[in-house]
Design a protein around this motif. Sequence first.
Motif, mmCIF file in Angstrom:
data_model
loop_
_atom_site.group_PDB
_atom_site.id
_atom_site.type_symbol
_atom_site.label_atom_id
_atom_site.label_comp_id
_atom_site.label_asym_id
_atom_site.label_seq_id
_atom_site.Cartn_x
_atom_site.Cartn_y
_atom_site.Cartn_z
ATOM 1 N N VAL A 22 14.207 44.809 61.269
ATOM 2 C CA VAL A 22 14.024 43.845 62.358
ATOM 3 C C VAL A 22 12.543 43.488 62.502
ATOM 4 N N ARG A 23 11.675 44.471 62.364
ATOM 5 C CA ARG A 23 10.232 44.172 62.411
ATOM 6 C C ARG A 23 9.847 43.233 61.273
ATOM 7 N N ASP A 24 10.413 43.467 60.102
ATOM 8 C CA ASP A 24 10.125 42.580 58.966
ATOM 9 C C ASP A 24 10.621 41.163 59.239
ATOM 10 N N ILE A 25 11.812 41.062 59.823
ATOM 11 C CA ILE A 25 12.367 39.743 60.130
ATOM 12 C C ILE A 25 11.485 39.018 61.142
ATOM 13 N N ARG A 26 11.057 39.723 62.164
ATOM 14 C CA ARG A 26 10.258 39.080 63.207
ATOM 15 C C ARG A 26 8.864 38.701 62.719
ATOM 16 N N ALA A 27 8.467 39.260 61.596
ATOM 17 C CA ALA A 27 7.182 38.880 60.999
ATOM 18 C C ALA A 27 7.344 37.818 59.916
ATOM 19 N N CYS A 28 8.590 37.354 59.705
ATOM 20 C CA CYS A 28 8.866 36.419 58.611
ATOM 21 C C CYS A 28 8.181 35.069 58.847
ATOM 22 N N THR A 29 7.605 34.527 57.790
ATOM 23 C CA THR A 29 6.980 33.197 57.851
ATOM 24 C C THR A 29 7.501 32.294 56.731
ATOM 25 N N ALA A 30 8.688 32.620 56.201
ATOM 26 C CA ALA A 30 9.206 31.884 55.045
ATOM 27 C C ALA A 30 9.337 30.393 55.311
ATOM 28 N N ASP A 125 22.688 39.882 54.624
ATOM 29 C CA ASP A 125 23.354 41.028 54.007
ATOM 30 C C ASP A 125 22.582 42.323 54.226
ATOM 31 N N ARG A 126 21.273 42.228 54.272
ATOM 32 C CA ARG A 126 20.462 43.430 54.481
ATOM 33 C C ARG A 126 20.670 44.000 55.876
ATOM 34 N N VAL A 127 20.806 43.121 56.865
ATOM 35 C CA VAL A 127 21.083 43.595 58.224
ATOM 36 C C VAL A 127 22.489 44.170 58.318
ATOM 37 N N LEU A 128 23.468 43.461 57.767
ATOM 38 C CA LEU A 128 24.850 43.932 57.850
ATOM 39 C C LEU A 128 25.034 45.288 57.186
ATOM 40 N N ALA A 129 24.295 45.551 56.130
ATOM 41 C CA ALA A 129 24.400 46.842 55.447
ATOM 42 C C ALA A 129 23.983 48.004 56.346
ATOM 43 N N LEU A 130 23.197 47.708 57.372
ATOM 44 C CA LEU A 130 22.723 48.744 58.290
ATOM 45 C C LEU A 130 23.468 48.726 59.615
ATOM 46 N N MET A 131 24.559 47.965 59.676
ATOM 47 C CA MET A 131 25.426 47.968 60.858
ATOM 48 C C MET A 131 26.852 48.307 60.424
ATOM 49 N N PRO A 132 27.097 49.556 60.073
ATOM 50 C CA PRO A 132 28.376 49.935 59.459
ATOM 51 C C PRO A 132 29.558 49.953 60.414
ATOM 52 N N ASP A 133 29.310 49.869 61.726
ATOM 53 C CA ASP A 133 30.405 49.973 62.688
ATOM 54 C C ASP A 133 30.988 48.632 63.110
ATOM 55 N N ILE A 134 30.482 47.525 62.552
ATOM 56 C CA ILE A 134 31.017 46.210 62.921
ATOM 57 C C ILE A 134 32.497 46.132 62.537
ATOM 58 N N ARG A 135 33.325 45.812 63.508
ATOM 59 C CA ARG A 135 34.764 45.691 63.277
ATOM 60 C C ARG A 135 35.263 44.257 63.426
ATOM 61 N N LEU A 136 34.532 43.440 64.177
ATOM 62 C CA LEU A 136 34.959 42.065 64.425
ATOM 63 C C LEU A 136 33.730 41.169 64.446
ATOM 64 N N THR A 137 33.784 40.083 63.687
ATOM 65 C CA THR A 137 32.704 39.099 63.675
ATOM 66 C C THR A 137 33.223 37.793 64.246
ATOM 67 N N LEU A 138 32.575 37.318 65.295
ATOM 68 C CA LEU A 138 32.901 36.030 65.880
ATOM 69 C C LEU A 138 32.090 34.968 65.154
ATOM 70 N N LEU A 139 32.768 34.084 64.450
ATOM 71 C CA LEU A 139 32.103 33.023 63.691
ATOM 72 C C LEU A 139 32.028 31.792 64.582
#
Length: 204
Positions: A22-30, A125-139
């Motif tokens: 999350v720190r890396d994401i918040r520092a993103c300047t892509a 995908d990098r974030v989702l890999a670190l959230m293993p308990d997600i059971r439902l995604t609202l699209l």
Amino acid sequence: MKPPPTPPRSADAGAQALEQLVRDIRACTACAAVLPLGPRPVLHVSPTARILIASQAPGTRVHETGQSFNDASGDRLRGWLGIDRATFYDSTRIAIMPMGMCYPGRMPKGGDRPPRRECAPLWRDRVLALMPDIRLTLLVGSYAQNYVLGPGKVEDRVRHYRDFLPQYFPLPHPSWRTGAWERRSPWFGEEVLPALRRAVHALL
């Protein structure tokens, strides 16, 4: 001799890895060169969250406050879910990650631009890999649905939400324009919203 098996990642290690990401994401300047208000990635995630709200991109108010759905669309979405603000923003239970995490700017004829295409492939995908308990995604909205499910019509997916359960629940974007659509589509309130609330509340 075989090497010893790799020990499983501990909960603490997973939480630390997510915090660093999350720190890396918040520092993103892509996309900094093309963002009219500059980069300010907004997301709310936790390794214990069981529900993920995959949304579109922040608007100007979200950009200013750093809080997802901190506007009228958030009020509408919380009404659909049947939950209050405290529950909605409890990231230990509900994660919020838009397809584009920074405000993308306005179209020449009005309306927000689409989420930046660079963002989701870079981070999602990098974030989702670190959230293993997600059971439902609202699209929520077409951009999230098309990224995850491929091209299709939002209304068709929402009407046939059962086809995507238990992993996904497609929803329209809760913008002010959706109010008129809801009035023309009584099946949404009569059939979809009760099922949505049952699915969400079962995981809270």
